[in-house]
Write a protein that holds these residues in place. Structure first.
Motif, PDB file in Angstrom:
ATOM      1  N   ASN A  52       0.805  -1.267   0.150  1.00 28.55           N
ATOM      2  CA  ASN A  52      -0.139   0.151   0.026  1.00 28.55           C
ATOM      3  C   ASN A  52       0.866   1.155   0.088  1.00 28.55           C
ATOM      4  OD1 ASN A  52      -1.984  -2.071   0.356  1.00 28.55           O
ATOM      5  ND2 ASN A  52      -3.067  -0.728   1.960  1.00 28.55           N
ATOM      6  N   LEU A  73      -4.627   0.326   5.817  1.00 25.48           N
ATOM      7  CA  LEU A  73      -3.842  -0.443   6.639  1.00 25.48           C
ATOM      8  C   LEU A  73      -4.105  -1.994   5.666  1.00 25.48           C
ATOM      9  CD1 LEU A  73      -2.469  -2.347   8.531  1.00 25.48           C
ATOM     10  CD2 LEU A  73      -4.551  -2.375   9.968  1.00 25.48           C
ATOM     11  N   LEU A  74      -5.221  -2.380   5.533  1.00 25.81           N
ATOM     12  CA  LEU A  74      -5.629  -3.591   4.989  1.00 25.81           C
ATOM     13  C   LEU A  74      -5.067  -3.619   3.329  1.00 25.81           C
ATOM     14  CD1 LEU A  74      -9.209  -4.058   6.352  1.00 25.81           C
ATOM     15  CD2 LEU A  74      -7.398  -5.222   6.791  1.00 25.81           C
ATOM     16  N   MET A  79      -0.574   2.757   4.297  1.00 26.00           N
ATOM     17  CA  MET A  79       0.663   1.998   5.406  1.00 26.00           C
ATOM     18  C   MET A  79       0.980   0.887   4.468  1.00 26.00           C
ATOM     19  SD  MET A  79      -0.148   0.692   9.244  1.00 26.00           S
ATOM     20  CE  MET A  79       1.194   0.078  10.109  1.00 26.00           C
ATOM     21  N   ARG A  92       3.408  -1.619   5.247  1.00 27.05           N
ATOM     22  CA  ARG A  92       3.742  -2.855   6.332  1.00 27.05           C
ATOM     23  C   ARG A  92       3.214  -2.637   7.524  1.00 27.05           C
ATOM     24  NH1 ARG A  92       7.697  -4.150   9.502  1.00 27.05           N
ATOM     25  NH2 ARG A  92       8.678  -2.180   9.276  1.00 27.05           N
ATOM     26  N   PHE A  93       2.448  -3.689   7.817  1.00 25.79           N
ATOM     27  CA  PHE A  93       1.842  -3.680   9.292  1.00 25.79           C
ATOM     28  C   PHE A  93       2.952  -3.772  10.300  1.00 25.79           C
ATOM     29  CE2 PHE A  93      -0.176  -5.348  13.395  1.00 25.79           C
ATOM     30  CZ  PHE A  93      -0.829  -4.206  13.526  1.00 25.79           C
ATOM     31  N   ASP A  94       2.987  -2.813  11.082  1.00 23.64           N
ATOM     32  CA  ASP A  94       3.789  -2.717  12.540  1.00 23.64           C
ATOM     33  C   ASP A  94       2.694  -1.889  13.404  1.00 23.64           C
ATOM     34  OD1 ASP A  94       6.562  -2.610  13.894  1.00 23.64           O
ATOM     35  OD2 ASP A  94       5.402  -0.876  14.274  1.00 23.64           O
ATOM     36  N   PHE A  95       2.756  -2.820  14.507  1.00 26.81           N
ATOM     37  CA  PHE A  95       1.456  -2.237  15.344  1.00 26.81           C
ATOM     38  C   PHE A  95       1.760  -0.787  16.217  1.00 26.81           C
ATOM     39  CE2 PHE A  95      -1.132  -2.194  19.554  1.00 26.81           C
ATOM     40  CZ  PHE A  95      -2.294  -2.245  19.228  1.00 26.81           C
ATOM     41  N   GLU A 116       3.417   1.480  14.581  1.00 22.81           N
ATOM     42  CA  GLU A 116       3.345   2.594  13.315  1.00 22.81           C
ATOM     43  C   GLU A 116       1.626   2.760  13.319  1.00 22.81           C
ATOM     44  OE1 GLU A 116       5.271   4.243  10.557  1.00 22.81           O
ATOM     45  OE2 GLU A 116       5.813   4.618  12.726  1.00 22.81           O
ATOM     46  N   PHE A 117       1.094   1.489  13.389  1.00 25.47           N
ATOM     47  CA  PHE A 117      -0.263   1.614  13.056  1.00 25.47           C
ATOM     48  C   PHE A 117      -1.018   2.716  14.188  1.00 25.47           C
ATOM     49  CE2 PHE A 117      -4.222   0.179  14.809  1.00 25.47           C
ATOM     50  CZ  PHE A 117      -5.027   0.193  13.886  1.00 25.47           C
ATOM     51  N   ILE A 163     -10.259  -2.608   9.682  1.00 23.07           N
ATOM     52  CA  ILE A 163      -9.327  -3.637  10.440  1.00 23.07           C
ATOM     53  C   ILE A 163      -9.825  -5.269  10.042  1.00 23.07           C
ATOM     54  CG2 ILE A 163      -8.534  -2.005  12.114  1.00 23.07           C
ATOM     55  CD1 ILE A 163     -10.418  -3.926  13.969  1.00 23.07           C
ATOM     56  N   ILE A 190      -6.131  -7.522  14.556  1.00 23.04           N
ATOM     57  CA  ILE A 190      -5.782  -6.154  14.995  1.00 23.04           C
ATOM     58  C   ILE A 190      -6.844  -5.830  16.059  1.00 23.04           C
ATOM     59  CG2 ILE A 190      -5.777  -3.658  14.245  1.00 23.04           C
ATOM     60  CD1 ILE A 190      -5.119  -5.244  11.103  1.00 23.04           C
TER      61      ILE A 190
END
Length: 530
Positions: free
Chosen positions: A76, A220-221, A246, A248-251, A253-254, A268, A272
């Motif tokens: 993304n 995020l998705l 976003m 790449r998922f990183d909590f 950073e989220f 979400i 998550i």
């Protein structure tokens, strides 16, 4: 048969580009369309449309158009949005590819879809190049968005300054995208979705989801998954909102992106939600900008939903769908506070639904009061796919002669049209003739304070009978035992639903959209017994 409580909506006979961007006003052109969540760089709708048009023109000059399939392997980013819609604007078909795929996975999808071009980014180029070459693509047909010597780049496409082509397509028949089904119960299949399918689903869902121009929507998705493609990439643009990407998922950073960009609407998947409800890191960030969270892709337990809503002081909704329906068929509407958060809400406009018995195939009546018996959910509407690519048999097995798509999911419906998903019919556990829904046990396990995540499958006991087995991820420094897990469940369920085996693991395997990959757990179980 039951339908939506909402009136039918008009579905324009337009391509997805014309539907999303054809009526932008001068004021809307200056609104922010996309924000890079990591860097903060933003792009207006005017810039986005200019880039889409330039990409379409450059590709058309190189022969890309109706009949061409282009693979898109990209996380993304703002650039994804321009390339994706540029390919569609050129009249070609996009097959979006999971960014986590191995080279073999990428090659299979390129070959199966008939893709003759691939667009990717430099961090993924090694695997992408290997797969593309194996699929017969030359370097000239591998576009590296952020640039790599020896390959065309997005900058090259934008600088070509070629006019966008005039494309004459039938929106109801022309395949816009070829996402691949998740393969949770079978091999992935190309899902043929037309421009009309995509237009219809945004039109069906937009008022119920309730995104408005003032919203900042956290993307995020993954856009390569139909959930992110429709409810983020397309619906947010139609509503003139701003997408915060976003990659790449990183909590952490989220949470930071929500705080720093003041994101107001967050989509979400249930894993998550578990973290938002339980992780102590949440207290370190200001998430007060969030007014709504919508969960999809897998069942969300009502108690977990309530915990998320209470912790963030926000509205939490749930939706349901599948790739084959573009994907949304059911939603808890933004203004429907009376509906249970454990349900998936009501049928979206322009759809017909029915439940049929998994034993007899007979239709299950909608009750005059209360809740129906469970049955397989069948859906029909303008968002249902054209069919699977090169797989007429699978298409016939999925869409019946009356146009109803058999979802394979077990559901109930209330007298008021509220639908609750019980589980996947193929994943039901049969213990001594009783049917047990893994999702029900998983939701219960997640209420245990020492359990961070869980999955349940059916396994064979010493007598060859199927029993429920729980795979459990415990919170850090917990000393939880298998007996304690089984006792916890036993005290809260009917006797036949008891968990009868427990294995502690480090991570529950899941798809990019958050679905538990029970097939991976079953394969692991089979390997352990050999």
């Amino acid at each position: 048969m039951f339908t939506s409580p909402y009136a039918p909506v008009e579905i324009p006979d337009l391509s997805i580009f014309d539907y999303l961007f054809g009526d932008l006003s001068e004021a809307e052109l200056e609104r922010t369309a996309v924000v890079d969540g990591a860097s903060g760089e933003s792009f207006s709708y005017r810039t986005l449309i200019d880039q889409i048009t330039r990409v379409a023109g450059a590709l058309a000059t190189d022969g890309v158009g109706p009949g061409t399939v282009v693979g898109l392997l990209c996380p993304n980013t703002p650039q994804f949005t321009a390339v994706f819609h540029g390919i569609l604007r050129a009249g070609a078909t996009v097959t979006t590819i999971n960014s986590l795929y191995t080279p073999d996975d990428i090659q299979r999808q390129l070959v199966d879809s008939g893709a003759t071009w691939l667009v990717t980014v430099s961090p993924l180029l090694a695997g992408a190049k290997s797969a593309a070459h194996a699929a017969g693509l030359a370097n000239e047909h591998i576009v590296v968005i952020d640039g790599e010597p020896g390959y065309p780049s997005l900058a090259d496409l934008l600088q070509a300054d070629a006019a966008a082509p005039v494309v004459d397509i039938d929106p109801s028949a022309h395949v816009a995208v070829l996402p691949y089904s998740s393969g949770t119960t079978a091999a992935p299949k190309g899902v043929r979705l037309s421009h009309r399918n995509l237009v219809a689903n945004v039109q069906q869902a937009r008022d119920l989801i309730g995104v408005v121009p003032e919203d900042k929507v956290l993307a995020l998705l993954p856009f390569y998954h139909i959930y992110g493609m429709t409810v983020l990439l397309n619906l947010a643009f139609k509503q003139r909102a701003a997408l915060v990407t976003m990659a790449r998922f990183d909590f952490a950073e989220f949470l930071r992106m929500i705080q720093d960009h003041r994101c107001s609407y967050v989509f979400i998947a249930p894993p998550i939600a578990v973290a938002v409800a339980k992780h102590p890191l949440v207290e370190s960030y200001d998430l007060s900008s969030v007014h709504t969270i919508l969960s999809g892709a897998a069942p969300l337990d009502g108690a977990l939903a309530a915990a998320v809503a209470a912790r963030l002081d926000c509205r939490i909704l749930q939706g349901y769908g599948m790739t084959e329906v573009s994907p949304v068929s059911h939603l808890i509407p933004i203004d429907a506070a009376h509906l249970s958060r454990a349900s998936v809400g009501v049928t979206v406009p322009n759809m017909d639904c029915k439940l049929v018995s998994t034993e007899t195939g007979a239709e299950i009546e909608v009750p005059e009061s209360g809740v129906s018996e469970p049955g397989e959910l069948l859906v029909r509407g303008p968002n249902v796919m054209l069919g699977y690519l090169n797989n007429d048999q699978a298409t016939r097995e999925t869409i019946d002669a009356d146009g109803f798509l058999h979802t394979g999911d077990i559901a109930t419906v209330s007298a008021h049209g509220e639908v609750t998903i019980v589980d996947r019919s193929k994943e039901l556990i049969k213990y001594k003739g009783y049917q047990i829904a893994p999702a029900e046990l998983e939701a219960l396990l997640l209420t245990h304070p020492q359990i961070a995540d869980a999955a349940v499958i059916g396994v064979a006991d010493a007598d060859g009978q199927e029993i429920p087995k729980a795979f459990v991820v415990i919170v850090a420094e917990s000393a939880l035992t298998a007996d304690e897990v089984m006792t916890f469940v036993t005290e809260r369920v009917a006797p036949h639903k008891k968990v009868r085996a427990v294995e502690f693991i480090e991570r529950i395997p899941k798809s990019a959209s958050g679905k538990i990959l029970r097939k991976d757990l079953r394969a692991q179980e089979r390997a352990a017994t050999v």
